[in-house]
Design a protein around this motif. Structure first.
Motif, mmCIF file in Angstrom:
data_model
loop_
_atom_site.group_PDB
_atom_site.id
_atom_site.type_symbol
_atom_site.label_atom_id
_atom_site.label_comp_id
_atom_site.label_asym_id
_atom_site.label_seq_id
_atom_site.Cartn_x
_atom_site.Cartn_y
_atom_site.Cartn_z
ATOM 1 N N ALA A 146 0.831 -1.204 0.000
ATOM 2 C CA ALA A 146 0.000 0.000 0.000
ATOM 3 C C ALA A 146 0.863 1.251 0.000
ATOM 4 N N ARG A 147 1.898 1.258 0.830
ATOM 5 C CA ARG A 147 2.801 2.418 0.880
ATOM 6 C C ARG A 147 3.444 2.663 -0.487
ATOM 7 N N ALA A 148 3.938 1.605 -1.090
ATOM 8 C CA ALA A 148 4.603 1.739 -2.391
ATOM 9 C C ALA A 148 3.621 2.209 -3.472
ATOM 10 N N SER A 149 2.409 1.680 -3.437
ATOM 11 C CA SER A 149 1.411 2.040 -4.441
ATOM 12 C C SER A 149 1.021 3.511 -4.337
ATOM 13 N N LEU A 150 0.792 3.982 -3.123
ATOM 14 C CA LEU A 150 0.427 5.381 -2.927
ATOM 15 C C LEU A 150 1.560 6.310 -3.363
ATOM 16 N N ARG A 151 2.803 5.915 -3.095
ATOM 17 C CA ARG A 151 3.951 6.723 -3.506
ATOM 18 C C ARG A 151 4.050 6.832 -5.028
ATOM 19 N N ARG A 152 3.570 5.802 -5.726
ATOM 20 C CA ARG A 152 3.593 5.847 -7.192
ATOM 21 C C ARG A 152 2.426 6.660 -7.757
ATOM 22 N N GLY A 153 1.607 7.220 -6.878
ATOM 23 C CA GLY A 153 0.503 8.070 -7.332
ATOM 24 C C GLY A 153 -0.796 7.351 -7.564
ATOM 25 N N GLY A 176 -8.124 -3.642 9.312
ATOM 26 C CA GLY A 176 -7.022 -3.508 8.364
ATOM 27 C C GLY A 176 -6.929 -2.129 7.734
ATOM 28 N N ALA A 177 -8.064 -1.567 7.323
ATOM 29 C CA ALA A 177 -8.048 -0.247 6.684
ATOM 30 C C ALA A 177 -7.578 0.821 7.654
ATOM 31 N N ALA A 178 -8.038 0.752 8.904
ATOM 32 C CA ALA A 178 -7.597 1.719 9.912
ATOM 33 C C ALA A 178 -6.101 1.592 10.156
ATOM 34 N N ASN A 179 -5.594 0.364 10.184
ATOM 35 C CA ASN A 179 -4.156 0.155 10.363
ATOM 36 C C ASN A 179 -3.355 0.798 9.235
ATOM 37 N N VAL A 180 -3.830 0.627 8.001
ATOM 38 C CA VAL A 180 -3.133 1.237 6.856
ATOM 39 C C VAL A 180 -3.110 2.753 7.007
ATOM 40 N N ALA A 181 -4.260 3.355 7.321
ATOM 41 C CA ALA A 181 -4.335 4.814 7.459
ATOM 42 C C ALA A 181 -3.420 5.313 8.568
ATOM 43 N N LEU A 182 -3.417 4.607 9.698
ATOM 44 C CA LEU A 182 -2.617 5.042 10.844
ATOM 45 C C LEU A 182 -1.129 4.846 10.606
ATOM 46 N N ARG A 183 -0.759 3.680 10.097
ATOM 47 C CA ARG A 183 0.663 3.376 9.906
ATOM 48 C C ARG A 183 1.286 4.259 8.834
ATOM 49 N N LEU A 184 0.496 4.637 7.839
ATOM 50 C CA LEU A 184 1.017 5.467 6.760
ATOM 51 C C LEU A 184 0.753 6.956 6.991
ATOM 52 N N MET A 222 -16.951 11.665 -0.497
ATOM 53 C CA MET A 222 -17.149 12.585 0.612
ATOM 54 C C MET A 222 -15.860 13.375 0.874
ATOM 55 N N PRO A 223 -15.945 14.458 1.646
ATOM 56 C CA PRO A 223 -14.736 15.213 1.987
ATOM 57 C C PRO A 223 -13.710 14.331 2.700
ATOM 58 N N GLU A 224 -12.452 14.624 2.459
ATOM 59 C CA GLU A 224 -11.368 13.831 3.027
ATOM 60 C C GLU A 224 -11.353 13.965 4.551
ATOM 61 N N LEU A 225 -11.033 12.864 5.237
ATOM 62 C CA LEU A 225 -10.938 12.840 6.688
ATOM 63 C C LEU A 225 -9.474 12.720 7.098
ATOM 64 N N PRO A 226 -8.910 13.713 7.790
ATOM 65 C CA PRO A 226 -7.553 13.551 8.296
ATOM 66 C C PRO A 226 -7.537 12.522 9.420
ATOM 67 N N VAL A 227 -6.422 11.833 9.551
ATOM 68 C CA VAL A 227 -6.268 10.901 10.679
ATOM 69 C C VAL A 227 -5.837 11.729 11.884
ATOM 70 N N SER A 228 -6.677 11.783 12.893
ATOM 71 C CA SER A 228 -6.453 12.651 14.038
ATOM 72 C C SER A 228 -5.141 12.333 14.747
ATOM 73 N N SER A 229 -4.451 13.380 15.176
ATOM 74 C CA SER A 229 -3.186 13.204 15.905
ATOM 75 C C SER A 229 -3.397 12.549 17.263
ATOM 76 N N VAL A 230 -4.654 12.507 17.744
ATOM 77 C CA VAL A 230 -4.916 11.888 19.047
ATOM 78 C C VAL A 230 -4.531 10.412 19.049
ATOM 79 N N TYR A 231 -4.577 9.769 17.862
ATOM 80 C CA TYR A 231 -4.256 8.349 17.787
ATOM 81 C C TYR A 231 -2.758 8.086 17.951
ATOM 82 N N GLU A 232 -1.932 9.129 17.749
ATOM 83 C CA GLU A 232 -0.481 8.942 17.842
ATOM 84 C C GLU A 232 -0.040 8.541 19.243
#
Length: 263
Positions: A146-153, A176-184, A222-232
């Motif tokens: 997923a990381r590599a794919s997003l980097r390729r645009g 799984g989807a939440a993990n991808v969003a958080l880890r990346l 829908m409008p984009e949702l930022p991943v909240s910094s509270v999860y860090e």
């Protein structure tokens, strides 16, 4: 006479639905064969990947227009300019059998996380291999791919529910989807898909078509949702669990707002 016309229309739509899925199945098996000469003329690497995904996009778009032309369905996609921006993490709900087809039909360059068991499906195996979609058999491999794919645009499509929603049941998502969003650290682009009336849903065979006319599929970016910094500041497992619950609440509320019964 009116009842006869309605009955004949239903019989036509039943025949046309069977025809459409037969064409889709045969096309899925033949696509890698007629795509191969085109791809061999394309330089290996990112250029070949992009050409392969464009070919899948074109075929899925043709399928959607065939379904509409046969009078089986109507479809509508909203806010496509936002959706087509490159490098997005797209999370969509999953009400019907053809959600991924619909999404890829409007996205010329999309990657997708798919269930590993689809690699055993003769219709989809060739398409998945051709486009290089990501099988969900290993969480760490999914994350790196997923990381590599997003980097390729590419835009990366994930259906967090993992399988089709049962109509009238609450939305339940895997982590799984939440993990991808958080880890990346990747913002989330939610996409709402609605099907009215219910058809091609879980536990409903393809031949149980609507009685009165074509069904309508609608896709809304829908409008984009930022991943909240509270999860860090949370342990990863807890952060993924909380973000998943938040996404369940978000999709439930937005689908209710958009008029989907039973959510």
């Amino acid at each position: 006479m009116a009842k006869l016309i309605v009955r004949l229309n239903w019989l036509w739509r039943l025949f046309a639905t069977g025809l459409a899925f037969t064409v889709f199945g045969v096309g899925g098996m033949l696509l890698p064969l007629y795509a191969l000469p085109i791809l061999l003329l394309t330089p290996a690497g990112v250029a070949r990947e992009r050409r392969a995904r464009w070919l899948v996009h074109v075929n899925f778009k043709a399928f959607m227009h065939m379904m509409q032309g046969l009078g089986i369905m109507r479809f509508d996609a909203r806010h496509l300019d936002d959706l087509r921006r490159p490098g997005q993490l797209i999370l969509a709900n999953h009400p019907s059998l053809i959600d991924v087809v619909f999404l890829i039909s409007v996205l010329p360059q999309a990657d997708c996380v798919v269930k590993a068991n689809l690699l055993k499906n003769p219709t989809m195996r060739g398409v998945i291999g051709l486009a290089g979609y990501i099988a969900n058999n290993d969480p760490e491999q999914v994350l790196e791919a997923a990381r590599a794919s997003l980097r390729r645009g590419n835009s990366l499509i994930i259906f967090p529910e993992g399988t089709r929603t049962v109509p009238g049941k609450p939305i339940r998502m895997q982590r799984g989807a939440a993990n991808v969003a958080l880890r990346l650290g990747q913002p989330i682009r939610p996409v709402l898909i609605t099907v009215e009336p219910d058809t091609l849903t879980k536990h409903r065979p393809w031949y149980q078509i609507p009685a009165d006319g074509p069904f309508t599929m609608r896709l809304t970016a829908m409008p984009e949702l930022p991943v909240s910094s509270v999860y860090e500041h949370m342990p990863p497992a807890l952060a993924a669990r909380k973000l998943t619950r938040s996404l369940e609440d978000y999709f439930t509320e937005e689908l209710r707002t958009h008029g989907v019964a039973g959510t």
